[in-house]
Structure formats: structure tokens, C-alpha cells
Design a protein around this motif. Structure first.
Motif, PDB file in Angstrom:
ATOM      1  N   SER A   1       0.848  -1.190   0.000  1.00  0.00           N
ATOM      2  CA  SER A   1       0.000   0.000   0.000  1.00  0.00           C
ATOM      3  C   SER A   1       0.884   1.240   0.000  1.00  0.00           C
ATOM      4  O   SER A   1       2.097   1.162   0.155  1.00  0.00           O
ATOM      5  CB  SER A   1      -0.898  -0.004   1.234  1.00  0.00           C
ATOM      6  OG  SER A   1      -0.114   0.193   2.398  1.00  0.00           O
ATOM      7  N   LYS A   2       0.248   2.398  -0.158  1.00  0.00           N
ATOM      8  CA  LYS A   2       1.002   3.654  -0.125  1.00  0.00           C
ATOM      9  C   LYS A   2       1.721   3.817   1.202  1.00  0.00           C
ATOM     10  O   LYS A   2       2.842   4.297   1.243  1.00  0.00           O
ATOM     11  CB  LYS A   2       0.071   4.831  -0.367  1.00  0.00           C
ATOM     12  CG  LYS A   2      -0.426   4.928  -1.779  1.00  0.00           C
ATOM     13  CD  LYS A   2      -1.359   6.107  -1.952  1.00  0.00           C
ATOM     14  CE  LYS A   2      -1.908   6.109  -3.362  1.00  0.00           C
ATOM     15  NZ  LYS A   2      -2.888   7.153  -3.564  1.00  0.00           N
ATOM     16  N   THR A   3       1.070   3.398   2.299  1.00  0.00           N
ATOM     17  CA  THR A   3       1.716   3.563   3.594  1.00  0.00           C
ATOM     18  C   THR A   3       2.899   2.617   3.745  1.00  0.00           C
ATOM     19  O   THR A   3       3.859   2.955   4.410  1.00  0.00           O
ATOM     20  CB  THR A   3       0.725   3.370   4.759  1.00  0.00           C
ATOM     21  OG1 THR A   3       0.050   2.131   4.595  1.00  0.00           O
ATOM     22  CG2 THR A   3      -0.247   4.499   4.847  1.00  0.00           C
ATOM     23  N   SER A   4       2.857   1.437   3.119  1.00  0.00           N
ATOM     24  CA  SER A   4       4.018   0.561   3.240  1.00  0.00           C
ATOM     25  C   SER A   4       5.201   1.156   2.478  1.00  0.00           C
ATOM     26  O   SER A   4       6.337   1.026   2.910  1.00  0.00           O
ATOM     27  CB  SER A   4       3.695  -0.861   2.772  1.00  0.00           C
ATOM     28  OG  SER A   4       3.965  -1.078   1.433  1.00  0.00           O
ATOM     29  N   TRP A   5       4.943   1.811   1.361  1.00  0.00           N
ATOM     30  CA  TRP A   5       6.025   2.473   0.633  1.00  0.00           C
ATOM     31  C   TRP A   5       6.543   3.671   1.422  1.00  0.00           C
ATOM     32  O   TRP A   5       7.737   3.955   1.402  1.00  0.00           O
ATOM     33  CB  TRP A   5       5.577   2.885  -0.766  1.00  0.00           C
ATOM     34  CG  TRP A   5       5.556   1.692  -1.675  1.00  0.00           C
ATOM     35  CD1 TRP A   5       4.459   0.989  -2.073  1.00  0.00           C
ATOM     36  CD2 TRP A   5       6.687   1.033  -2.251  1.00  0.00           C
ATOM     37  NE1 TRP A   5       4.850  -0.067  -2.863  1.00  0.00           N
ATOM     38  CE2 TRP A   5       6.208  -0.065  -3.000  1.00  0.00           C
ATOM     39  CE3 TRP A   5       8.061   1.268  -2.207  1.00  0.00           C
ATOM     40  CZ2 TRP A   5       7.046  -0.920  -3.691  1.00  0.00           C
ATOM     41  CZ3 TRP A   5       8.897   0.416  -2.914  1.00  0.00           C
ATOM     42  CH2 TRP A   5       8.397  -0.661  -3.634  1.00  0.00           C
ATOM     43  N   ARG A   6       5.667   4.351   2.136  1.00  0.00           N
ATOM     44  CA  ARG A   6       6.095   5.463   2.987  1.00  0.00           C
ATOM     45  C   ARG A   6       6.995   4.951   4.105  1.00  0.00           C
ATOM     46  O   ARG A   6       8.043   5.539   4.392  1.00  0.00           O
ATOM     47  CB  ARG A   6       4.874   6.181   3.558  1.00  0.00           C
ATOM     48  CG  ARG A   6       5.197   7.538   4.127  1.00  0.00           C
ATOM     49  CD  ARG A   6       3.965   8.333   4.543  1.00  0.00           C
ATOM     50  NE  ARG A   6       2.930   8.305   3.519  1.00  0.00           N
ATOM     51  CZ  ARG A   6       1.662   8.016   3.745  1.00  0.00           C
ATOM     52  NH1 ARG A   6       1.239   7.741   4.958  1.00  0.00           N
ATOM     53  NH2 ARG A   6       0.783   8.012   2.762  1.00  0.00           N
ATOM     54  N   ALA A   7       6.599   3.848   4.740  1.00  0.00           N
ATOM     55  CA  ALA A   7       7.425   3.243   5.789  1.00  0.00           C
ATOM     56  C   ALA A   7       8.747   2.768   5.212  1.00  0.00           C
ATOM     57  O   ALA A   7       9.810   2.929   5.832  1.00  0.00           O
ATOM     58  CB  ALA A   7       6.676   2.090   6.453  1.00  0.00           C
ATOM     59  N   ALA A   8       8.700   2.174   4.014  1.00  0.00           N
ATOM     60  CA  ALA A   8       9.932   1.705   3.378  1.00  0.00           C
ATOM     61  C   ALA A   8      10.843   2.872   3.030  1.00  0.00           C
ATOM     62  O   ALA A   8      12.065   2.783   3.179  1.00  0.00           O
ATOM     63  CB  ALA A   8       9.597   0.905   2.116  1.00  0.00           C
ATOM     64  N   ALA A   9      10.261   3.980   2.564  1.00  0.00           N
ATOM     65  CA  ALA A   9      11.070   5.164   2.244  1.00  0.00           C
ATOM     66  C   ALA A   9      11.771   5.684   3.499  1.00  0.00           C
ATOM     67  O   ALA A   9      12.956   6.031   3.460  1.00  0.00           O
ATOM     68  CB  ALA A   9      10.199   6.252   1.629  1.00  0.00           C
ATOM     69  N   HIS A  10      11.046   5.709   4.614  1.00  0.00           N
ATOM     70  CA  HIS A  10      11.634   6.164   5.880  1.00  0.00           C
ATOM     71  C   HIS A  10      12.752   5.208   6.317  1.00  0.00           C
ATOM     72  O   HIS A  10      13.840   5.655   6.695  1.00  0.00           O
ATOM     73  CB  HIS A  10      10.544   6.247   6.953  1.00  0.00           C
ATOM     74  CG  HIS A  10      11.083   6.535   8.312  1.00  0.00           C
ATOM     75  ND1 HIS A  10      11.469   7.799   8.693  1.00  0.00           N
ATOM     76  CD2 HIS A  10      11.324   5.730   9.367  1.00  0.00           C
ATOM     77  CE1 HIS A  10      11.918   7.749   9.937  1.00  0.00           C
ATOM     78  NE2 HIS A  10      11.838   6.511  10.362  1.00  0.00           N
ATOM     79  N   ALA A  11      12.483   3.909   6.287  1.00  0.00           N
ATOM     80  CA  ALA A  11      13.487   2.918   6.694  1.00  0.00           C
ATOM     81  C   ALA A  11      14.714   2.973   5.787  1.00  0.00           C
ATOM     82  O   ALA A  11      15.850   2.839   6.249  1.00  0.00           O
ATOM     83  CB  ALA A  11      12.874   1.517   6.680  1.00  0.00           C
ATOM     84  N   THR A  12      14.492   3.174   4.491  1.00  0.00           N
ATOM     85  CA  THR A  12      15.604   3.227   3.541  1.00  0.00           C
ATOM     86  C   THR A  12      16.444   4.476   3.758  1.00  0.00           C
ATOM     87  O   THR A  12      17.677   4.423   3.692  1.00  0.00           O
ATOM     88  CB  THR A  12      15.079   3.154   2.092  1.00  0.00           C
ATOM     89  OG1 THR A  12      14.251   1.988   1.969  1.00  0.00           O
ATOM     90  CG2 THR A  12      16.213   3.077   1.092  1.00  0.00           C
ATOM     91  N   LEU A  13      15.797   5.587   4.040  1.00  0.00           N
ATOM     92  CA  LEU A  13      16.542   6.815   4.333  1.00  0.00           C
ATOM     93  C   LEU A  13      17.366   6.653   5.605  1.00  0.00           C
ATOM     94  O   LEU A  13      18.519   7.076   5.668  1.00  0.00           O
ATOM     95  CB  LEU A  13      15.589   8.005   4.458  1.00  0.00           C
ATOM     96  CG  LEU A  13      16.246   9.357   4.643  1.00  0.00           C
ATOM     97  CD1 LEU A  13      17.171   9.690   3.477  1.00  0.00           C
ATOM     98  CD2 LEU A  13      15.173  10.439   4.788  1.00  0.00           C
ATOM     99  N   HIS A  14      16.786   6.001   6.606  1.00  0.00           N
ATOM    100  CA  HIS A  14      17.511   5.731   7.851  1.00  0.00           C
ATOM    101  C   HIS A  14      18.729   4.860   7.567  1.00  0.00           C
ATOM    102  O   HIS A  14      19.836   5.136   8.029  1.00  0.00           O
ATOM    103  CB  HIS A  14      16.560   5.051   8.842  1.00  0.00           C
ATOM    104  CG  HIS A  14      17.163   4.792  10.166  1.00  0.00           C
ATOM    105  ND1 HIS A  14      17.804   3.621  10.468  1.00  0.00           N
ATOM    106  CD2 HIS A  14      17.226   5.564  11.275  1.00  0.00           C
ATOM    107  CE1 HIS A  14      18.237   3.673  11.713  1.00  0.00           C
ATOM    108  NE2 HIS A  14      17.905   4.837  12.225  1.00  0.00           N
TER     109      HIS A  14
END
Length: 165
Positions: A25-38
């Protein structure tokens, strides 16, 4: 007070990263974007230090990339483990057990791509931090590493193998 991994962890895959029917979902991509940036933050610290040391003292390309990768793992794991220990009261061992698989895979993908870009663009063979080639290769390697690790992190979060800490 001793905390267990199960009692403390914010499970972004269950709350922020809904995963259903094999689709992110869009929120899973948002979480993935945050985790990837971290993850990228830790990787860039180690990558830059390894390359800067290697280029400055003339380490050959492959050992330099090895040094960069080791330092990226150290800094990446540190940026995940120590905040988790601080926020949850976990021991070093328990915090490491909570993050090692997801972080290890994410860092590995990111480093493979970043080192490949650095090598092929000539950044690891630039000979000096003053050579624009060093910075050009790093400037391309960083977003390439992010782009490569983003779908991996989305998959890891969706499968609850990584948390969005």
C-alpha cells in the motif's frame, strides 16, 4: 526492568505499512522510504569514511570497497541498535537480534550498488578527495543505493522482517 523484543517494538508493518495480497500500500512504501533513508544515513557515513581513508592513503579499489562496506555495516547497525536500546531498555544483544536481519539485508543491497557505482564511475580510483570524480561518483552512488534498497525494504517490512525504526 527487562524488555523483550515482542513487548516493545513498534510494528510499522502492522500499523504504518499495511501489506495485503502481495501488494504494497502507499503507507508501506512510505514506511519503506523512511526505513531506507535511515539505512542510507548509516551507509553513507561508512561508505564515505572508507572511501576517504582509502583514497587518501592509496588503498587499492577492492580492499577500499571492503573497508567501506565494513564501516557502513558498523555505522548502519549502530544507528539502529543504540536508539532502539535507548528507547526500549533492551540490552545490546537483544537490540542487535531485533534488527540484524532487516538491517543486514538492506545495508548489503545498498552497499553492493553504491560500491558498484563508485567502482564503475572511477571514484574509488580517483586518487584524491580533491578530484571531482570522487564526488561525482559518490553523488551518483548514494541515490542509486537508495533506489536499489527501497523495494527491498518495502518487501522486508511487508513480510515483517524489518521494522521502521
Amino acid at each position: 526492568m527487562k524488555h523483550t523484543h515482542e513487548s516493545h517494538t513498534h510494528d510499522c508493518s502492522a500499523t504504518d505499512a499495511h501489506y495485503a495480497h502481495g501488494q504494497h500500500s502507499k503507507t508501506s512504501w512510505r514506511a519503506a522510504a523512511h526505513a531506507t533513508l535511515h539505512c542510507l544515513t548509516g551507509c553513507v557515513i561508512g561508505e564515505f569514511l572508507g572511501l576517504a581513508i582509502g583514497v587518501s592513503i592509496g588503498i587499492p579499489a577492492y580492499p577500499m570497497m571492503g573497508l567501506s562496506t565494513v564501516l557502513a555495516y558498523i555505522s548502519g547497525f549502530s544507528l539502529a541498535v543504540f536508539p532502539l536500546m535507548r528507547s526500549t531498555g533492551l540490552t545490546l544483544n537483544a537490540a542487535f537480534k531485533a534488527i540484524w536481519l532487516g538491517e543486514g539485508i538492506s545495508i548489503g543491497v545498498m552497499e553492493l550498488v553504491m560500491n558498484g557505482v563508485d567502482y564503475h564511475m572511477g571514484g574509488v580510483r580517483s586518487g584524491s578527495l580533491g578530484n571531482p570524480l570522487f564526488w561525482e561518483a559518490l553523488a551518483v552512488a548514494v541515490p542509486a543505493g537508495y533506489i536499489a534498497a527501497l523495494p527491498v525494504n518495502a518487501w522486508l517490512i511487508g513480510r515483517q522482517l524489518k521494522k521502521c525504526h
